[in-house]
Design a protein around this motif. Structure first.
Motif, PDB file in Angstrom:
ATOM      1  N   ARG A   7      61.321  52.487  60.665  1.00 18.66           N
ATOM      2  CA  ARG A   7      61.476  52.271  62.091  1.00 18.66           C
ATOM      3  C   ARG A   7      60.535  52.338  62.900  1.00 18.66           C
ATOM      4  N   LEU A   8      58.980  52.707  62.649  1.00 23.53           N
ATOM      5  CA  LEU A   8      57.822  52.870  62.846  1.00 23.53           C
ATOM      6  C   LEU A   8      57.338  50.852  62.401  1.00 23.53           C
ATOM      7  N   PHE A   9      57.611  50.425  61.553  1.00 22.62           N
ATOM      8  CA  PHE A   9      57.250  49.409  61.028  1.00 22.62           C
ATOM      9  C   PHE A   9      58.322  48.043  61.746  1.00 22.62           C
ATOM     10  N   PHE A  10      59.730  48.441  62.179  1.00 25.97           N
ATOM     11  CA  PHE A  10      60.020  47.566  62.836  1.00 25.97           C
ATOM     12  C   PHE A  10      59.604  47.605  64.329  1.00 25.97           C
ATOM     13  N   PHE A  11      59.083  48.975  65.214  1.00 27.53           N
ATOM     14  CA  PHE A  11      58.018  48.046  65.997  1.00 27.53           C
ATOM     15  C   PHE A  11      57.039  47.459  65.812  1.00 27.53           C
ATOM     16  N   VAL A  12      56.404  47.865  64.774  1.00 27.81           N
ATOM     17  CA  VAL A  12      55.231  47.376  64.298  1.00 27.81           C
ATOM     18  C   VAL A  12      55.712  45.581  64.478  1.00 27.81           C
ATOM     19  N   TYR A  13      56.091  44.947  63.891  1.00 27.11           N
ATOM     20  CA  TYR A  13      56.515  44.124  63.652  1.00 27.11           C
ATOM     21  C   TYR A  13      57.147  43.161  64.734  1.00 27.11           C
ATOM     22  N   LEU A  14      57.173  43.905  65.948  1.00 30.76           N
ATOM     23  CA  LEU A  14      58.475  43.357  67.113  1.00 30.76           C
ATOM     24  C   LEU A  14      56.781  43.348  67.989  1.00 30.76           C
ATOM     25  N   LEU A  15      56.297  43.892  67.708  1.00 30.58           N
ATOM     26  CA  LEU A  15      54.845  43.916  68.648  1.00 30.58           C
ATOM     27  C   LEU A  15      54.251  42.798  67.882  1.00 30.58           C
ATOM     28  N   ALA A  16      54.217  42.337  66.741  1.00 36.20           N
ATOM     29  CA  ALA A  16      52.541  41.262  66.183  1.00 36.20           C
ATOM     30  C   ALA A  16      54.109  40.194  66.298  1.00 36.20           C
ATOM     31  N   ILE A  17      55.367  40.005  66.271  1.00 40.38           N
ATOM     32  CA  ILE A  17      56.032  38.935  66.288  1.00 40.38           C
ATOM     33  C   ILE A  17      55.726  38.073  67.819  1.00 40.38           C
ATOM     34  N   PHE A  18      55.664  38.799  69.046  1.00 40.65           N
ATOM     35  CA  PHE A  18      55.582  39.344  70.381  1.00 40.65           C
ATOM     36  C   PHE A  18      54.373  38.031  70.761  1.00 40.65           C
ATOM     37  N   ALA A  19      53.175  39.498  70.391  1.00 42.76           N
ATOM     38  CA  ALA A  19      52.287  39.151  70.425  1.00 42.76           C
ATOM     39  C   ALA A  19      52.101  37.518  70.487  1.00 42.76           C
ATOM     40  N   SER A  20      51.940  37.137  68.468  1.00 43.47           N
ATOM     41  CA  SER A  20      51.860  36.619  68.106  1.00 43.47           C
ATOM     42  C   SER A  20      52.210  34.859  69.056  1.00 43.47           C
ATOM     43  N   ALA A  21      53.567  35.201  69.378  1.00 39.18           N
ATOM     44  CA  ALA A  21      54.860  34.044  69.929  1.00 39.18           C
ATOM     45  C   ALA A  21      53.799  33.855  71.725  1.00 39.18           C
ATOM     46  N   PHE A  22      53.927  34.746  72.020  1.00 40.00           N
ATOM     47  CA  PHE A  22      53.481  34.733  73.364  1.00 40.00           C
ATOM     48  C   PHE A  22      51.538  34.068  73.264  1.00 40.00           C
ATOM     49  N   THR A  23      50.937  34.086  72.460  1.00 38.71           N
ATOM     50  CA  THR A  23      49.733  33.826  71.852  1.00 38.71           C
ATOM     51  C   THR A  23      49.372  32.082  71.640  1.00 38.71           C
ATOM     52  N   ILE A  24      50.343  31.797  70.536  1.00 36.39           N
ATOM     53  CA  ILE A  24      50.486  30.418  70.507  1.00 36.39           C
ATOM     54  C   ILE A  24      51.283  29.463  71.469  1.00 36.39           C
ATOM     55  N   PHE A  25      52.307  29.833  72.338  1.00 38.28           N
ATOM     56  CA  PHE A  25      53.297  29.330  73.558  1.00 38.28           C
ATOM     57  C   PHE A  25      52.005  28.692  74.632  1.00 38.28           C
ATOM     58  N   GLU A  26      51.452  30.461  74.688  1.00 38.58           N
ATOM     59  CA  GLU A  26      50.857  30.570  76.009  1.00 38.58           C
ATOM     60  C   GLU A  26      49.428  29.688  75.945  1.00 38.58           C
ATOM     61  N   THR A  27      49.425  29.038  73.999  1.00 36.75           N
ATOM     62  CA  THR A  27      47.539  28.326  74.774  1.00 36.75           C
ATOM     63  C   THR A  27      48.502  26.270  74.363  1.00 36.75           C
ATOM     64  N   THR A  28      49.698  26.792  74.227  1.00 34.55           N
ATOM     65  CA  THR A  28      50.238  25.563  74.109  1.00 34.55           C
ATOM     66  C   THR A  28      50.207  24.942  75.468  1.00 34.55           C
ATOM     67  N   MET A  29      51.075  25.265  76.122  1.00 34.27           N
ATOM     68  CA  MET A  29      51.158  25.172  77.419  1.00 34.27           C
ATOM     69  C   MET A  29      50.469  24.474  78.146  1.00 34.27           C
ATOM     70  N   VAL A  30      48.379  26.044  78.028  1.00 35.15           N
ATOM     71  CA  VAL A  30      47.967  25.546  79.047  1.00 35.15           C
ATOM     72  C   VAL A  30      47.357  24.696  78.665  1.00 35.15           C
ATOM     73  N   GLN A  31      47.334  23.721  77.528  1.00 35.99           N
ATOM     74  CA  GLN A  31      46.177  23.151  77.017  1.00 35.99           C
ATOM     75  C   GLN A  31      45.485  21.835  77.653  1.00 35.99           C
ATOM     76  N   THR A  32      44.550  21.818  78.022  1.00 35.38           N
ATOM     77  CA  THR A  32      43.469  20.333  78.214  1.00 35.38           C
ATOM     78  C   THR A  32      43.674  19.342  77.718  1.00 35.38           C
ATOM     79  N   PRO A  33      44.240  18.308  78.195  1.00 34.59           N
ATOM     80  CA  PRO A  33      44.732  16.861  78.108  1.00 34.59           C
ATOM     81  C   PRO A  33      43.348  16.046  77.443  1.00 34.59           C
ATOM     82  N   PRO A  34      43.468  15.642  76.290  1.00 31.58           N
ATOM     83  CA  PRO A  34      42.415  15.111  75.657  1.00 31.58           C
ATOM     84  C   PRO A  34      42.348  13.596  76.016  1.00 31.58           C
ATOM     85  N   HIS A  35      40.501  13.586  75.891  1.00 33.83           N
ATOM     86  CA  HIS A  35      40.049  12.293  76.583  1.00 33.83           C
ATOM     87  C   HIS A  35      39.246  11.712  75.762  1.00 33.83           C
ATOM     88  N   ASP A  36      39.529  10.882  75.515  1.00 32.56           N
ATOM     89  CA  ASP A  36      38.524   9.370  75.132  1.00 32.56           C
ATOM     90  C   ASP A  36      36.991   9.349  75.395  1.00 32.56           C
TER      91      ASP A  36
END
Length: 494
Positions: A464-493
């Protein structure tokens, strides 16, 4: 009249008959092209060598055909518009029935050598032939259809939520700015003219702009003018949401089931390996959509790899849990480990009442003391009052004799009293020894069952401890990746 006179009259009559059958427009076109051909279409149509010819250039975007991420090529369907003044194509409209505009083939007149600098096309021709529109003041308008394939630097770090910026750079390939000046035909700030644009199913245009540049190249000291058109596009994620994102979310959620399966189930290991293979297939699908020589990997690819790492760790932790669950009574649970897992985490996760009944719980020290006392307990021997037994037997014998009921079959067959009680005492001792052995075995069995049950409790709490640790890791990674993706800066040539 000589034969020469007859020949001249014959040619004049033939010409008059031919011109009588032609319209003023055809006569004008034939006259202009004959005169233009006589002068030659090579060279700029200017009077003086140092004069600058101004070319107005513009692009009308019709459709975005494709953006090849693997080869980094943008394919666009456009209408290229040219406008300039050719002094050799002017005429007096009153001499030709007030005709002010005509159409002539573009290959019969001079056209500017405007080329796409960042082309990435294997075709020899990128434009389709189109007639040029001439006006009586010498103005020329030429609008050929074209399919341009230009190189475009692709940044796939935020795929499929990426924003790409591509540019098309046009300029004269041989004439410098003093000979051929480029200007925008339409409003330069708006970039592409979008009146007839057909919306793309994959890309959404965020911004369109254009810029006029004057550059100096190492080959030549003269300045060269170019017009750079830019497109800023955002990918539509509806398709990729069902192909790449939704399966990833479902598989990540399915991984949580791995910790809810009981340790004795063999599907606990098989499920982890199957999810790992599914993520590997998604990673292969992602690799097919991205350039193989990319300088950075997509964040969603990193998310896939992170999930694969977590699944691998979860499978490894499941092996640890299964090992602890079936550890049995070989060793006792360390006191500190037991206090942390059973006394703390079991209460935090509200599992203590589900795992065992507190009213029937017995501490390990009490079980060990119970077993030790049973093993070391000295069973006292029976203390028989042999004198009392003899007196009772003697009194009984006297009474029987007095009543005349005493019977003595013979001294030989009569068993002495001390011998009878010795046998009885030996049998009682044997019974007590067997009872002691049974009690010790029962105590040992209870103690081993307690140790095994305690290891099972620790394994379940750890799972059960591993379950909550995995759940926390999944939410943290998903939030970090998709939040970074949503606030991306448009590239400039550059």
């Amino acid at each position: 009249m000589t034969w020469k006179g007859w020949w001249i009259h014959f040619m004049l009559a033939t010409f008059l008959i031919g011109t009588a059958e032609m319209s003023d427009e055809k006569i004008l076109i034939q006259t202009l092209l004959d005169n233009y051909k006589a002068r030659g279409k090579m060279g700029r149509p200017v009077k003086q060598q140092n004069e600058t010819l101004t070319i107005n250039y513009g692009l009308s975007l019709i459709q975005i055909l494709d953006l090849d991420e693997r080869n980094q090529i943008l394919s666009t369907n456009v209408w290229a518009s040219y406008s300039w003044t050719d002094m050799y194509l002017a005429w007096n409209s009153t001499s030709y029935d007030n005709i002010t505009t005509i159409r002539v083939p573009s290959e019969d007149i001079w056209t500017p050598d405007i080329k796409l600098y960042n082309y990435a096309d294997t075709r020899l021709e990128e434009k389709r032939e189109a007639l040029a529109v001439l006006t009586n003041d010498g103005s020329v308008i030429w609008m050929p259809q074209a399919v341009f394939k230009s190189s475009c630097s692709i940044d796939i770090r935020h795929f499929p939520f990426d924003i790409q910026s591509c540019h098309l750079k046009f300029g004269s390939w041989t004439y410098d700015g003093s000979k051929l000046d480029l200007q925008f035909l339409y409003n330069g700030k708006d970039g592409f003219e979008m009146t007839n644009y057909i919306r793309s199913n994959e890309w959404e245009i965020l911004n369109s702009s254009a810029q006029r540049n004057v550059l100096y190249y190492p080959c030549c000291p003269e300045p060269y003018v170019d017009l750079t058109f830019r497109l800023q596009m955002k990918r539509k994620v509806a398709f990729y949401s069902y192909i790449l994102i939704l399966p990833c979310v479902l598989l990540s959620s399915l991984t949580l089931v791995l910790f809810w399966l009981p340790p004795e189930s063999p599907a606990k290991m098989q499920l982890g390996m199957n999810i790992f293979v599914a993520f590997f297939v998604l990673l292969l699908l992602l690799a097919e959509s991205t350039p193989p020589a990319a300088s950075s990997i997509p964040l969603i690819g990193a998310y896939y790899c992170l999930n694969m790492i977590l699944i691998t760790l979860s499978t490894l932790l499941s092996v640890v849990v299964v090992n602890l669950y079936f550890r049995g009574s070989r060793t006792a649970v360390p006191v500190i480990f037991r206090k942390v897992m059973v006394d703390f985490f079991a209460r935090v996760f509200c599992m203590r009442n589900q795992l065992f009944d507190l009213r029937q719980e017995r501490e390990p020290s009490q079980v060990q003391s119970y077993v030790k006392n049973n093993k070391e307990k000295k069973h006292s021997e029976f203390k028989y009052d042999r004198v009392g037994c003899f007196e009772m037997q003697a009194e009984e014998t006297w009474r029987n004799r007095a009543n005349g009921t005493y019977h003595n079959p013979g001294a030989d067959n009569e068993t002495p009293v001390p011998t009878t009680f010795a046998i009885l005492e030996a049998e009682v001792k044997e019974i007590r020894r067997h009872l002691r052995l049974m009690t010790d075995k029962q105590a040992d069995r209870e103690y081993k069952q307690y140790l095994a049950r305690e290891w099972q409790i620790v394994a379940l709490v750890l799972d059960r401890l591993f379950f909550f640790v995995y759940l926390l890791a999944i939410f943290a990674s998903a939030f970090t990746i998709f939040e970074t993706t949503m606030v991306q800066t448009p590239p400039h040539d550059p």
